[in-house]
Each structure stands twice: as structure tokens, then as C-alpha cells.
Scaffold this active site. Sequence first.
Site, mmCIF file in Angstrom:
data_model
loop_
_atom_site.group_PDB
_atom_site.id
_atom_site.type_symbol
_atom_site.label_atom_id
_atom_site.label_comp_id
_atom_site.label_asym_id
_atom_site.label_seq_id
_atom_site.Cartn_x
_atom_site.Cartn_y
_atom_site.Cartn_z
ATOM 1 N N SER A 680 49.894 -75.137 -43.273
ATOM 2 C CA SER A 680 50.850 -74.703 -44.288
ATOM 3 C C SER A 680 51.150 -73.208 -44.266
ATOM 4 O O SER A 680 51.831 -72.712 -45.147
ATOM 5 C CB SER A 680 50.336 -75.092 -45.680
ATOM 6 O OG SER A 680 49.123 -74.439 -45.951
ATOM 7 N N LYS A 723 48.112 -74.965 -55.160
ATOM 8 C CA LYS A 723 48.734 -73.753 -54.625
ATOM 9 C C LYS A 723 49.607 -73.062 -55.667
ATOM 10 O O LYS A 723 49.558 -71.839 -55.813
ATOM 11 C CB LYS A 723 49.560 -74.112 -53.376
ATOM 12 C CG LYS A 723 48.708 -74.544 -52.187
ATOM 13 C CD LYS A 723 49.575 -74.948 -51.010
ATOM 14 C CE LYS A 723 48.715 -75.368 -49.820
ATOM 15 N NZ LYS A 723 49.504 -75.798 -48.668
#
Length: 801
Positions: A680, A723
Site C-alpha cells: 500500500s 489507516k
Amino acid sequence: MESNLPVTMPALALRGLTVFPNMLLHFDVGREASIKALDEAMTTGQPVFLVAQRDLSVESPQLNDLYTIGTICNVRQILRLPGDNVRVMVEGVSRGRMHSLPQTSPYLMAEVEEIRPEEPVKRSARTEALIRQTYELFERYIELAPKMTPDILLSVLASEDPGYIADYIAQNLAMRTGDKQAVLEELRPVRRLELLCRTLRREVEILELEQDMQGKVRDQLTRSQRDYFLREQMKVIQQELGEENPGSDSELTEYRRKIAHAKLPGEVAEKLLKEVGRLEKQPFGSAEATVIRNYLDVCLELPWGKKTRERVDVAAARKVLDADHYGLEKVKERILEFLAVKQLAPELKGQIICLVGPPGVGKTSIAMSVARALHRKMARISLGGVHDEAEIRGHRKTYVGAMPGRIIEAVRQAGTSNPLLLLDEIDKLGNDQRGDPSSALLEVLDAEQNSTFRDHFLEVPFDLSDVLFLTTANTTDTIPRPLLDRMEIIELTSYTDEEKLQIARNHLLPKERRRHGLRPAQMKVTDDAIREIIRGYTRESGVRVLERQLAALCRKAAMRLVSNGVKSVRVTGDTLEEFLGVRRFHPERLPRMEQVGVVNGLAWTSVGGEILEVEVNVVPGSGKVELTGNLGDVMKESAHAALSYIRSRAATLGIEADFYKTKDLHVHFPEGAVPKDGPSAGIAITTAMVSALTGAPVKREIAMTGEVTLRGRVLPIGGLKEKTMAAYRNGIKTVFLPMDNQKDLEEIDPTVRAALQFIPVEQVDAVLAQALDLGGREEGLLRARPVESAAQGQNLPSFKQ
């Protein structure tokens, strides 16, 4: 009620008997005054007033010894019996209220006012329901009462008058005189039927209890006689064979008695009796006899067929969960849905819930709340580090030191066959040459198999289908796929600062004060102080460190109360450093000015989300690319893919075409002691490289997550909840995320969604156009529109380019 003028008539005092209107009843009369009253009524053709005595032992009752309300009756028949007794048949006419006793000798004369019944009114649905309920209870009473005949029920079913139904059933019911008198004194028909219904329900419960007790006594006598007969036969046979062993006889008898009294399945009882037979043949003190005794003791201690009465009440469970936990609305909703289904379908099996989330968010405490809400016994099994299959299935009983597995041992400790078993840390199971415990759990957590779970020690099937299994894990990545397939995943995400404040104020602080012996008046902590602890002294997804910091505050306060003689301690945000020392963390750690080559990435860890900085430096060289920061293979590949994409777009971005020959790139992720890997960080690396190569600064207060391809496409990622929570915690204002993750924004906490601006992107060009200040060179780049926040509306608009 309509009434008439009082009329004087003969009266009869009844002992232990009550007569109701419209009823025909015969009874024996023995007192001389009562017989004379009946003779007077028959001679003059007058009715007689029948009224019950308050105290049955009074021989010559006066006005105060009698109830006020009685029944005016016609004397139908008098029969003389031997011994100066008379049997009389009377017919109840109506209720009457006694005003006085003008005459008490030679017989009672009473001044009675006739009470006329109410006019029948239109029957309501409530009255109809009451009559039906009374029918059912009376029918049940007739079944249970030994001297009642079913013919009595026909007269009740033929009537629709609630007053008559109440009088008829009360007349034929064997209940206390006081209860019958209460029915007689109630003049309103519907109220009278309600009173009778309550009394009838109590009488039915008493009869059911009597019948149950009689059945138990009868069964126990039959079983005891049979066992006694067989034991006496066995003793005689053993004496004839010379095999009698006085020392072991009582022990074997006790084992057989326990097997007979335990609610064992047929196969299990047969197996245990066979083991008792083997024990009987063993010499006293042999090793084999010790093994058999241990086996029998363990098997007989298990709760075969013993169940706790479960409370499946969604409203009560909601109160328990709300009292024990703040927030976690979706988790609570799923638990309550599970209970609602169980309330409608109690026999439904196979619902095994796995609570997944970072440490300290309340997975174990939720399981404890569910056990408390269901009134189930709870046993906890910690699976962290378990690597031996025998820990789950047990050892063969022939081995030295053999014992059952943890599952059976937990059921034995719970003392019931339907406990709640919490399998903690199921993601930390290990395996080695002694077997794979996760494979052994497949049978335990499979509703189709665990009804006949066989522990190696027991060697007989034990039914685990009534056990409610809850498991916890920090991540599903390390749980084997077949095991994960048997569980339903419920995710517990990180707490926001406001949720932590509420949890600390309503749960943690009161608990710590109680633990440290402090009263609320002795120690007060302001909300500003709690917020400062959350931001400056903890960095976690849950509240475990926050609880420890509050405990430290309580210790400091206790020290001041004892040593300095102060009566109370008040902790505020300004005085917090006096108690906990210098602030450890600075969440708002964003740079004061825009920087070149530094980008905030977003990373997921097992303890929540983190901000992961990417630094890129460009120096003259020969085109080498150096990657540092303890990176895994996937992140290294992301860096090389980003470099290839930049080379293909160099002209558009205003970068020298031969930069890969004349400049060296150094990509670094700070905190090199922490291993980092995952897909990511692609767009963060690309943005940092472009910023360093062009000298364009990266805008402040932004973060990004997403994988990049050689063509510049942004691929979806996981862990978006954690996140975005990390971005919110660190003061980020704008987050770039992959377009395919736009649907996941609905799962994000509303507080986070309202505070952040989300920009979904399909191409890296859109990120570069808005994250960098390229000085007009972004004309050839695509741009993306931000998604509306939750404060502007719950519906997310479609992405446009």
C-alpha cells in the site's frame, strides 16, 4: 349494584365452606343452632343466609366472628342422619350483605340486604381473552386434581357470563376458605374472574409441583429397591466364589451409584460400567487400577446433561452491553442479532463468532458481557503459543500424567454442558512435530461434528453442540483458511479520541479509583486532563495503556493523600505533568512548512494504523536506487515500479529524460528497526520520488495509501479503517485513497469521516496534480474531485475526472 331494603331471615354460620349464587350444594350440619335455623326456614318458607366464619374454632359465633358478605339460599331438602346430624341441600340465589344479628339464640337471625348482580354488558376482547385463559387453567387443574371429573368442565364451557364462570369454578375448586371468600366478596364480574384466574394459576402450579415431587419419590424408590436387590445378589455370588474384597467394595459401589445417578448417554454409561468391572478385577494398589480410577473420576466430574437456564432476552442483553462498553455500535448490533435469532430459533447451531481487532479494544470483555447477558457460565482458554495437538484433544489415558484436552477441561470447570467458551488469541496457534492444534480445532468449531467430539482421554463422544464458542484474534492473516471458514468475523476497530474520553470517564477511571481505595471526592480528573493523557502519553488503538496511565494517576493521588495530608487531589490538563512527567508523544507532528521529497504514507499494523513517512533524496550519480528502512520484498518492488512509471512520464512531469543515468535515488523509511512490508505504499513512494526529482514541495496535512502499477493505475488496499484513524489521530486533513476503496468509506467511523477529506483516485497523475506544487506543469495530469465528508451527507457522490 342494585340493592334492596334489609330483610330479617335465619342465618347459618359455615365452617370451612363457602356457598356461591346459582349453585346447588349439599353439606352436613351438626350444631344445634344451625339445625334450628334450617327448621325455621323450612317451616316458614323463608330463605336462609349462609355466611362463613372467620375463625373455625368459635362454637357460638357473634357478629364480629362472621364475614359481612354471604349467600342468600333456598333450602331444597333436609335429611336426618344418625347421631343428631342433618344433611341439607341448598340452592344459592344471590349475594347478600349482613347488617346486624338481631337474634343469636336459639338460632341466628340476620338482617340481610340482597345484592343484585350487575346487568350484563357487551363483552370486550379483553374479557374474552380472560375467559379463554380461565378455561385453559381449569382444564389443566382438572387433569392434575385426583378427584375432579371432566364433566365439571362442560358446565363452564356452556356459559359466557364471566361472573357465573368465576362462581362455578370457585365452588368446585379445592382452595382455602379465605380465597373463596375473596371471590364471593368481589361484586364486579370481570374483576371476580381476574381474581379467580390468579388463584387458579397458583393452584395449578402447586398441583404440578406435587405431581413432580411424587414422581421423583416414586422413581427413586423403584431405583433404590432394584439397586439394593442387585447388590445383595452380587454379595452372595462373591461370597460363594470367594472373591469378596471388603476394601474395594464400597469404592466400586460408589462408582456404580454415581454412574446410575448421572445423566449419561447409553454408550458412555456402558463404557464406564465396563471400566468399573475392570477395576474390580485389578489387584489392590496396581498401576492399572490407579489409571482406571483417574479416568472414572474425570468422566464422572463432567457435566453430562447438566445445563444452566439460559436467558435469551435482547433488551436485557442490550442493557448489559451498553453498561459495559461505550461505542462499538456495529459489534453490539451483531451480537444482539445473534441473540435475536437464538430467541426465535433456540436449536440453531453453528454460529461461531470471531472478534478481530487490535489489542485493548475490548474483545475479551465483550465475550464476558455476552456470558453475563445470557446467564451462561464462562470459561476462557488462551491459545497463544499452543503447538501440541494433545492440548486440544487430550492424551491417551495410558500415558503417564495423561489428562483431557483444554476444551473438555474448560467444560468441566464450567460445570455445565452449555457454557460460553472463549478461545483467546486463536491467531497465535503454533504447530510442530507434535501435531497441528488448529486442525484439531476444526472438529471443535464445526457444528456438524462437535456433537460427537471425542477427546483422546475420554474415548467416548461428548456433545459440544450446546457450547457457545467465541474466539478472539488480532488479525486473520495467521489463522488457517479452513479454521477461518468456520467462524463469522466481527471486526473491532480502533477507538477515536472522543470514544477513549468517554470510556475513561465512565468505565476506566471509576474502576481504577475503586481498585486503589479512592472515593470520587478524593480524586477528580478533568476531561482536559484525560484528553491530554490520550494525546500526549498514549499511542494505541485500544485503551490498555490509557488504563495504566490512569492507574499511575491514582497511585500518585494516593501518595499525596497519605503523605501530604491533603483531603482531595484535582488533576487538570495544566497540572498533568506533575503526576505523569514530560509528555511522551506529540500527535500533531506535521511539518510547519511544505517539504520536498517527504510524503506521509498510511500503514496497517496488528495494533492499529500508523503514519509511515517516505523520504527520497536525489544526488548526482550513475542512476543507482538505494532502498533502506528494513523493507520487505513487496515494498522494494513497489519502489522499482514507481521508478519505471516516472521514467515513462518524465516529459509530462518536467523531469530530465536521462535522470536515471545521472542521478542516484535514495528511498528511506524512518525507524529502521521496525520491519515494513506490504503493497500500500506505492503512490506514496511515487509522489516522494517526483517531488525530489522536480523540487516541487509536497503539500502539508495530506496522507495517501494505494499500490501503483507500471501504467500508473492505483490498486485497492486493505485496513482502511485503521489507516484513516491514524490519519485523524495525527492531524491529517486530506487522504488520497484508491477508487476501488471508495465503497469502504461507509465503514469508517463517522467522527473520522467528518474530520477528513477523502480523494479517491484511479491514476497516480491525479495524486501528483493535487499533492505537489508543480508550478503549472500539472496541465497534462488528471485531477480528481474529493468525496463529500459525513458532515455534508451520508451519500457519497460518484467520482468524476
